[in-house]
Design an enzyme around this catalytic site. Structure first.
Site, PDB file in Angstrom:
ATOM      1  CE  LYS A 108      -3.976  -2.069   1.968  1.00 20.16           C
ATOM      2  NZ  LYS A 108      -4.791  -2.063   3.558  1.00 20.16           N
ATOM      3  CG  ASP A 144      -7.182  -0.004   3.727  1.00 16.43           C
ATOM      4  OD1 ASP A 144      -7.809  -0.567   3.227  1.00 16.43           O
ATOM      5  OD2 ASP A 144      -6.807   0.187   3.358  1.00 16.43           O
TER       6      ASP A 144
END
Ligand code: ATR
Length: 292
Positions: free
Chosen positions: A77, A118
């Site tokens: 990420k 997220d």
């Protein structure tokens, strides 16, 4: 149509995928393929084991092959931030990319745009799964790794009243407290357990993932009787030691499945432009992860 009711794979099938390492236990293919099927879309979602040193090549490959989108999970990420053509505001803000959309311009050139779904998923799940009002809440956050940092900053942005950051390595919690003081000076943030009661304990450590793991909460330092709710970002197992003890104590509890669901639903909407069928996606996750 195939027997399952999903359009057959053919030359028009659009592809999405998740890249990670390890990836074998990802439930994302089950969640997204169930959603594609529900909406009658001729799309498929796959999972690829991608070594971090091949991440750039893998993203470029998916772009060259006209994938619709990809998700990124551990350990990609942060790396991906440097590997996309453009960052959407969410990715810029959180400094991490978990969703990439491939966009074809008028000239036919394909570009990559990175998103982060997220951070919003954390607070959505806290609100919807625990019915918690975050504005004005007092929160103990366990963990100061990547997930803990995003949760801390997101909670501060939602104007919680007070944040108590607890981590095995205290200096990492202090660093996050420093970031919050800079970005959100009005939010009271401290390191260590409070004396008074709180509304929520949020576990963002990895303690509880493995069968023999202890609870991330040392109850000699803070009793579960002193909180109304406990959220564990871990969803496998469904009930960690922390959640079992919290339930016994009469707390409202939820595990991280809701977070996984909501980050996936947001990615689905970014790629397809259609509302995500949340119930179908939740059921597919439960079946894939818990087998029922
Ligand atoms: P993630 O990206 O999922 O947040 P991470 O960055 O590796 O993963 O963070 C893991 C978190 O779990 C950290 O807060 C870590 O504590 P340290 O910062 O002290 O390493 C915490 N953690 C992992 N194993 C732990 C253990 N055995 N006891 C206490 N905390 C632990």
């Amino acid at each position: 149509m195939s027997q399952s009711g999903q359009p057959e794979i053919n030359a028009a099938t659009r592809l999405c995928a998740v890249f990670g390492s390890p990836i074998a236990h990802s439930a994302s293919p089950a969640m997204h393929n169930a959603a594609f099927e529900k909406l009658g879309l001729n799309w498929r979602y796959l999972a690829f084991e991608v070594n971090p040193k091949n991440l750039r090549a893998a993203i470029e490959g998916a772009k060259a092959m006209n994938f619709a989108g990809i998700n990124l999970t551990v350990p990609h990420k942060l790396l991906a931030v440097e590997m996309v053509d453009e960052l959407n505001e969410s990715a810029r803000k959180w400094g991490a990319v978990n969703t990439i959309k491939f966009e074809t311009g008028k000239s036919g050139k394909i570009s990559t745009r990175g998103f982060n779904t997220d951070a919003d998923a954390i607070t959505q799940s806290l609100r919807e799964d625990l019915k918690l009002k975050l504005h004005g809440a007092k929160v103990i956050l366990l963990g100061a790794g990547g997930a803990g940092r995003t949760a801390a900053l997101k909670l501060a942005s939602e104007k919680v009243a007070e944040l108590f950051l607890v981590n095995r390595t205290r200096s990492k919690a202090e660093k996050i407290a420093g970031e919050i003081k800079k970005q959100f000076p009005s939010i009271k943030t401290s390191v260590g357990f409070p004396k008074a009661n709180v509304d929520l304990i949020l576990n963002a450590t990895s303690l509880g993932l493995k069968p023999g793991d202890a609870s991330p909460l040392d109850e000699r330092q803070f009793s579960l009787k002193q909180t109304r709710a406990v959220y564990d970002m871990i969803y496998r197992p469904a009930e960690t030691k922390l959640l079992v003890a919290a339930k016994k104590s009469g707390c409202k509890t939820a595990n991280g499945l809701g977070m996984l669901l909501r980050q996936g639903a947001a990615a689905f909407e970014i790629w397809t432009g259609k509302p995500a069928p949340l119930d179908v996606m939740r059921r597919a996750l439960e079946e894939s992860i818990y087998g029922h």
